[in-house]
Write an enzyme that holds these catalytic residues in place. Structure first.
Site, short mmCIF file in Angstrom:
data_model
loop_
_atom_site.label_atom_id
_atom_site.label_comp_id
_atom_site.label_asym_id
_atom_site.label_seq_id
_atom_site.Cartn_x
_atom_site.Cartn_y
_atom_site.Cartn_z
N ALA A 96 0.99 -1.14 -0.13
CA ALA A 96 -0.10 -0.02 -0.24
C ALA A 96 0.89 1.17 -0.15
O ALA A 96 1.86 1.28 0.69
CB ALA A 96 -0.88 0.10 1.29
N GLY A 107 0.08 1.42 -3.27
CA GLY A 107 0.22 0.64 -4.51
C GLY A 107 1.00 1.11 -5.57
O GLY A 107 1.16 0.67 -6.79
N GLU A 160 -0.73 -6.11 1.91
CA GLU A 160 -0.78 -5.11 2.79
C GLU A 160 -1.10 -5.34 4.12
O GLU A 160 -2.44 -6.28 4.32
CB GLU A 160 -1.53 -3.96 2.43
CG GLU A 160 -1.68 -2.67 3.27
CD GLU A 160 -0.27 -2.26 4.06
OE1 GLU A 160 -0.13 -1.93 5.35
OE2 GLU A 160 0.54 -2.12 3.24
N CYS A 166 13.15 3.85 2.67
CA CYS A 166 13.30 5.49 2.33
C CYS A 166 13.95 6.03 3.14
O CYS A 166 13.28 6.89 3.85
CB CYS A 166 11.87 5.91 1.81
SG CYS A 166 10.59 5.45 3.31
#
Length: 474
Positions: free
Chosen positions: A111, A113, A133, A230
């Site tokens: 998620a 997506g 998810e 990230c």
């Protein structure tokens, strides 16, 4: 931007004084905005738009000169493009280099997506994607974006990583874009700054290792695991790769790049082939990616990767009474190349189309996992009527000649997406009609003459009741 003192001290030590200052300066600048076109929908004419600049590592990715009014762009709601951070589009390079045959792939933490829809556009034709998810509310958002993308070769699930252990040696490729401390999103998301702490970094790298250990058995010997975060710190990046090498026997693989892309490499002594995007070097946010191969066991040295999974048990269909045969026959006429799809009922009233070649895999997934969505919902049975589903309108399996089409103007398109009443021209045919905007499918209505019943999903409607003075769209 007031960065946490511990983050400043660690990152300054990691990068050095001069490079840290460049990173800090970049974090004060405006965040670039980028989109990725859907290869299943006719977007070629937009590639020469002067407001767009190509993302060099993604064949369908583009930077925007400024942010569009996405909420009020009908093409966004029609799944013609996805708003995605440019650095994360580097995933395409890993898939194109190492995945060259139809494969079964898992996007574990999928998620909302972005990476899942990207995978669907890059994987070889005939592949199957399982997009998972763990958080239920987010899995519904994932399903919405997958449906809008329109590729039928997908299953959306809502499971913890540990649940996949039952599917031993099932996947050819697994993407683990794991939950992380979010340092690379500081510029984009102020909440990421306020929630950061060294304690949270420690929680993250430990959680990441649990996720990797849980999912590892479901990867085929010789299969690929793509690891991404990230964040900048090496605890969640390089040190986790070293752990996978030592504990799991994983081999870290190189990905071809170009020097002008400005991708930074390994930040510790071990010379691992890793790919780190940093906003003072590349046009994008912080992102880290590495590709690993699972070793073959002694008894599996000659095993060939295939789309097949473990030997099948019987599917647990929790649906109840299936729709009558006549509805299946009618639904079949709505599907292009229908011989390639199995029509099935995953709940009492809906008829789905799912790729024939992956029926065994779907049965196993249903047996062990919580399936939210699979393939394409063709229609829903209500009384004596089969109502075409919005999933069909968005999908590449829809027969282009089966429903009459009516082109609508921008104002009508917005009204439709707000799920307001839509009035068609008196010449419009009665019955189920596919509305199009700029010749691209927007969704179904049922035209009864004096009005058209709006069939757009209630939960997806545009909730804002006003239109901004300035609207920027494709």
């Amino acid at each position: 931007m007031n960065l946490p003192a511990d983050f400043i001290a660690y990152t300054r030590h990691l990068l050095g004084e001069e490079e840290y200052d460049k990173l800090y300066t970049a974090l004060q600048q405006e965040t670039p905005v980028s989109i990725r076109f859907n290869p299943l929908k006719s977007m070629a004419g937009y590639r020469n738009d002067p407001r767009l600049e190509s993302v060099p590592w993604c064949s369908t990715g583009y930077y925007l000169d400024e942010r569009f009014t996405f909420t009020f762009d009908p093409l966004f709601h029609a799944g013609c493009y996805y708003v995605q951070e440019a650095s994360s589009m580097f995933l395409e390079q890993a898939l194109k280099q190492y995945v060259n045959v139809p494969s079964v792939m898992l996007d574990l933490c999928a998620a909302p997506g972005g990476k899942s829809t990207h995978c669907l556009g890059v994987l070889p034709e005939g592949s199957l994607l399982v997009a998972n998810e763990v958080i239920r509310s987010r899995s519904n958002i994932l399903a919405e974006n997958i449906i809008k993308w329109g590729n039928p070769c997908v299953v959306v699930t809502n499971n913890d990583p540990a649940d996949f252990t039952c599917l031993e040696h099932f996947f050819d490729v697994i993407l683990t874009d794991v939950p992380c401390s979010g340092e690379g999103m500081f510029r984009k998301d102020a909440t990421a700054v306020t929630e950061w702490s060294q304690e949270n970094v420690d929680v993250c790298w430990k959680r990441q290792r649990r996720i990797l250990a849980d999912i590892w058995p479901s990867l085929k010997p010789g299969g690929l695991l793509i690891y991404s975060t990230c964040t900048y710190n090496t605890h969640e990046d390089e040190e986790n790769l070293l752990w996978m090498q030592h504990e799991l026997g994983a081999e870290v693989l190189p990905v071809d790049t170009h020097e002008e892309w400005g991708i930074k490499g390994c930040l510790i002594d071990a010379r691992l082939p890793v790919y780190r995007f940093m906003p003072h070097i590349t046009k994008g946010e912080g992102f880290f990616l590495a590709v690993l191969r699972k070793p073959y066991g002694k008894e599996e040295n000659q095993r060939t990767l295939s789309a097949g999974g473990p030997k099948s048990g019987k599917s647990k269909n929790k649906g109840g009474v299936a729709p009558l045969k006549e509805f299946f026959e009618k639904a079949k006429t709505w599907v292009d190349k229908n011989e390639e799809y199995q029509l099935l009922s995953l709940n009492p009233s809906a008829i789905y189309a799912f790729p024939m070649q992956y029926q065994n895999e779907l049965q196993l997934i249903q047996k062990y996992l919580h399936v939210i969505f699979a393939g394409v919902v063709i229609g829903e049975v209500k009384g004596k009527d089969l109502i075409p589903d919005h999933s069909l309108a968005m999908s590449s399996v829809l027969r282009s000649d089966i429903f009459p089409r009516v082109e609508v103007a921008y104002e009508q398109a917005i009204a439709y997406l707000r799920k307001e009443a839509v009035t068609l021209d008196v010449t419009a045919p009665r019955g189920y009609v596919l509305l199009t905007y700029k010749q691209l499918p927007l969704g179904f209505v049922k035209n009864i003459g004096n009005r058209a019943n709006n069939l757009y999903p209630q939960e997806w409607r545009i909730r804002s009741g006003y239109l901004p003075e300035i609207v920027r769209t494709l």
